[in-house]
Write a protein that holds these residues in place. Sequence first.
Motif, PDB file in Angstrom:
ATOM      1  N   UNK A 121       0.857  -1.194   0.000  1.00 58.34           N
ATOM      2  CA  UNK A 121       0.000   0.000   0.000  1.00 58.34           C
ATOM      3  C   UNK A 121       0.886   1.235   0.000  1.00 58.34           C
ATOM      4  N   UNK A 122       0.631   2.162  -0.907  1.00 59.29           N
ATOM      5  CA  UNK A 122       1.510   3.325  -1.037  1.00 59.29           C
ATOM      6  C   UNK A 122       0.835   4.616  -0.570  1.00 59.29           C
ATOM      7  N   UNK A 123      -0.160   4.493   0.313  1.00 64.47           N
ATOM      8  CA  UNK A 123      -0.699   5.716   0.898  1.00 64.47           C
ATOM      9  C   UNK A 123       0.334   6.284   1.866  1.00 64.47           C
ATOM     10  N   UNK A 124       0.383   7.591   1.949  1.00 63.71           N
ATOM     11  CA  UNK A 124       1.397   8.274   2.751  1.00 63.71           C
ATOM     12  C   UNK A 124       0.712   9.145   3.800  1.00 63.71           C
ATOM     13  N   UNK A 125       1.279   9.145   5.009  1.00 61.41           N
ATOM     14  CA  UNK A 125       0.723   9.989   6.076  1.00 61.41           C
ATOM     15  C   UNK A 125       1.855  10.714   6.797  1.00 61.41           C
ATOM     16  N   UNK A 126       1.774  12.031   6.780  1.00 63.74           N
ATOM     17  CA  UNK A 126       2.673  12.868   7.570  1.00 63.74           C
ATOM     18  C   UNK A 126       1.947  13.149   8.876  1.00 63.74           C
ATOM     19  N   UNK A 127       2.413  12.523   9.935  1.00 65.75           N
ATOM     20  CA  UNK A 127       1.697  12.530  11.203  1.00 65.75           C
ATOM     21  C   UNK A 127       2.380  13.459  12.207  1.00 65.75           C
ATOM     22  N   UNK A 128       1.823  14.678  12.354  1.00 63.38           N
ATOM     23  CA  UNK A 128       2.310  15.644  13.349  1.00 63.38           C
ATOM     24  C   UNK A 128       3.799  15.938  13.169  1.00 63.38           C
ATOM     25  N   UNK A 129       4.182  16.232  11.916  1.00 65.89           N
ATOM     26  CA  UNK A 129       5.598  16.428  11.572  1.00 65.89           C
ATOM     27  C   UNK A 129       6.066  17.837  11.935  1.00 65.89           C
ATOM     28  N   UNK A 130       7.180  17.884  12.678  1.00 64.06           N
ATOM     29  CA  UNK A 130       7.886  19.138  12.948  1.00 64.06           C
ATOM     30  C   UNK A 130       9.344  18.943  12.529  1.00 64.06           C
ATOM     31  N   UNK A 131       9.971  20.048  12.144  1.00 65.63           N
ATOM     32  CA  UNK A 131      11.361  19.935  11.695  1.00 65.63           C
ATOM     33  C   UNK A 131      12.081  21.262  11.861  1.00 65.63           C
ATOM     34  N   UNK A 132      13.357  21.167  12.274  1.00 63.43           N
ATOM     35  CA  UNK A 132      14.250  22.325  12.339  1.00 63.43           C
ATOM     36  C   UNK A 132      15.609  21.894  11.826  1.00 63.43           C
ATOM     37  N   UNK A 133      16.276  22.754  11.069  1.00 59.06           N
ATOM     38  CA  UNK A 133      17.623  22.450  10.591  1.00 59.06           C
ATOM     39  C   UNK A 133      18.614  22.518  11.745  1.00 59.06           C
ATOM     40  N   UNK A 134      19.851  22.123  11.480  1.00 60.27           N
ATOM     41  CA  UNK A 134      20.864  22.013  12.539  1.00 60.27           C
ATOM     42  C   UNK A 134      21.150  23.347  13.214  1.00 60.27           C
ATOM     43  N   UNK A 135      20.866  24.460  12.527  1.00 63.88           N
ATOM     44  CA  UNK A 135      21.077  25.764  13.148  1.00 63.88           C
ATOM     45  C   UNK A 135      19.959  26.129  14.122  1.00 63.88           C
ATOM     46  N   UNK A 136      18.975  25.222  14.249  1.00 67.99           N
ATOM     47  CA  UNK A 136      17.894  25.434  15.210  1.00 67.99           C
ATOM     48  C   UNK A 136      16.715  26.204  14.669  1.00 67.99           C
ATOM     49  N   UNK A 137      16.808  26.691  13.434  1.00 70.18           N
ATOM     50  CA  UNK A 137      15.713  27.468  12.846  1.00 70.18           C
ATOM     51  C   UNK A 137      14.540  26.550  12.515  1.00 70.18           C
ATOM     52  N   UNK A 138      13.373  26.749  13.161  1.00 73.50           N
ATOM     53  CA  UNK A 138      12.222  25.863  12.897  1.00 73.50           C
ATOM     54  C   UNK A 138      11.643  26.092  11.499  1.00 73.50           C
ATOM     55  N   UNK A 139      11.291  24.996  10.814  1.00 74.60           N
ATOM     56  CA  UNK A 139      10.754  25.073   9.458  1.00 74.60           C
ATOM     57  C   UNK A 139       9.307  24.584   9.409  1.00 74.60           C
ATOM     58  N   UNK A 140       9.041  23.437  10.016  1.00 78.39           N
ATOM     59  CA  UNK A 140       7.694  22.849  10.002  1.00 78.39           C
ATOM     60  C   UNK A 140       7.166  22.706  11.429  1.00 78.39           C
ATOM     61  N   UNK A 141       5.843  22.899  11.565  1.00 78.61           N
ATOM     62  CA  UNK A 141       5.218  22.815  12.886  1.00 78.61           C
ATOM     63  C   UNK A 141       3.974  21.926  12.813  1.00 78.61           C
ATOM     64  N   UNK A 142       4.055  20.722  13.366  1.00 81.50           N
ATOM     65  CA  UNK A 142       2.895  19.830  13.538  1.00 81.50           C
ATOM     66  C   UNK A 142       2.082  19.685  12.246  1.00 81.50           C
ATOM     67  N   UNK A 143       2.763  19.319  11.187  1.00 83.75           N
ATOM     68  CA  UNK A 143       2.118  19.182   9.872  1.00 83.75           C
ATOM     69  C   UNK A 143       1.399  17.841   9.768  1.00 83.75           C
ATOM     70  N   UNK A 144       0.151  17.875   9.307  1.00 84.44           N
ATOM     71  CA  UNK A 144      -0.653  16.665   9.066  1.00 84.44           C
ATOM     72  C   UNK A 144      -1.050  16.641   7.581  1.00 84.44           C
TER      73      UNK A 144
END
Length: 601
Positions: free
Chosen positions: A351-374
Amino acid sequence: MATSTPQGSLYSFRRLFSYSKRHRQDFYLGGLFSFLNKTFDVAPEILIGIAIDMVANQEKSFLARFGIESVQHQLIVLSLLTLAIWAFESLFEYLHLLKWRGLAQSMQHELRVDAYSHLQKLDMSYFEDRSTGGLVSIINDDINQLERFLNSGMNSLIQVMTAVLLVGAVFFALAPNIALFAFLPVPVILWGAFYFQKRAAPLYAEVRERAGLIGARLANNISGIATIRSFASEAREEKAVSKDSQDYLTSNRNAIQISSAFNPLIRMAVLAGFLATFVIGGLMALRGELSVGSYGVLVFLTQRLLWPLTSLAETVDLFERAMASADRVLNLLSIPIGIEKPQSRTGFPQKTDIRFDDISFAYSNGLPILHHVQIQVPAGNTIAIVGPTGSGKSTITKLLLRFYQPTGGKILIGDHDITALNTQELRENIGLVSQDVFLFHGTIYENIAYGNPQATREEVLEAARQAYADEFINKLPQGLDTLIGERGQKLSGGQRQRISIARVILKNPKILILDEATSAVDNETEAVIQKSLNKISQNRTTIIIAHRLSTVTHADKIYVLSAGKISEEGSHEELLQKKNLYAQLWNLQLRHEIVHDEVKS
């Protein structure tokens, strides 16, 4: 700037020796052959002393003690011994050259392959603050420096130590009192070697750093030659290269000044030892306390002992350069692997359905890019992610490809967390068409076939047709076999994009990512590319990243990303009815296109 110490250099050598454990036998054999070569190399001086003794004392010579009283027989024995010694010296010279040079080539090859292989496994964050030229300098120049040391430096070190041991043994056996004077320069020479090594080590570390910087500058400027010319910055860049080259030259000169001062010190120490043997031994021989033959042996052996030490400066110089290089290579190899750690293949989810479940991300410099993405992508559906520049759209695809690890949440394909999947297997089943097309220097055929190296020529041609690339390929003199230059510089942006699409078609992935795939082409080319993209995305789980909203109106669902958060979602029509950010972006782009068309007309 990296620095080193005597302990640091020896520590670097131990690291290198530890790395080369698969070649331990070669190291030991090379050392044995170097030792035996030097042993037979020292022996002729002893034979010269025996020959002098034979001429001076004849039937009472050293050889006569072994029952060879006839001078003629003694001469024959000396001739045979000389022949044997020269033969064995030549044999072991051949063997040590073969062993050390072979080891140098093998380790050069393995270090370069291991370093490149390790580099490919490092997280993408490692490359954020590093230049391509600097990494190439480590994998190429530094490894070549190590090869030069293993080619000759190791043999020189072993032979110098062997000479000291063997000649010392003969000296103390024949005339212990002379030996003390003859060996007085050795501690001075060894002290000098370590003193100059300590002074030179940080200088050679700086030399290697400077070499990396100028390599980075050259690689960057050559790849950006079109930009440099467009800004008429040739003189500015030439000045920058000249400055980097001058810095490299200065650091090399500083190191050379230190290492060059070592040689005169050794020569004077050698002279002192030779004069001590020459004068004291001569007086003893005149007084009858030392035979003429023994005196001859000592004089010749003093030269054999001390003169090779003059090459110690060059060997130490080579050693320091090599250890500075070894540190850079081994430091690269010691960087821990994160995301790319090997995992067993468990099979890609059906099954190739995809789910981004509460995704957050920041690069190594600490700058936040994504916040709780669904985000939900049903199997076989096409969803689009749109939003202003810098909102984090492309970051989502990098997380799906596991170029980076989310700082929060998880991504699932089917019911499988992608962190549990083999990264190679994951990427084999995802096709990426990006706005930043990278083509390799080679032919069009080779670049399309990169998507599936086992594909036949007919399959490559079919992929080109589906990408509408055959329209321009057929007009080229060599067709598929046309060389396109580095990064495909002989082709237009639209042509490069169509080749990249053909490459993905040939790959035939289960999941397709289109990341601003038409953002850098004109409207006419976009229409052709869009037709191809619509065709290959049918019945395939597809994620479209787009700034140009006209390319995503057909998507089953559109997610609007703003400041790293999903601000709204729905179909094109639903989002227009909401009259929020998507509708604002749509109206803004629509007005821009109307104005653009009016200007053209």
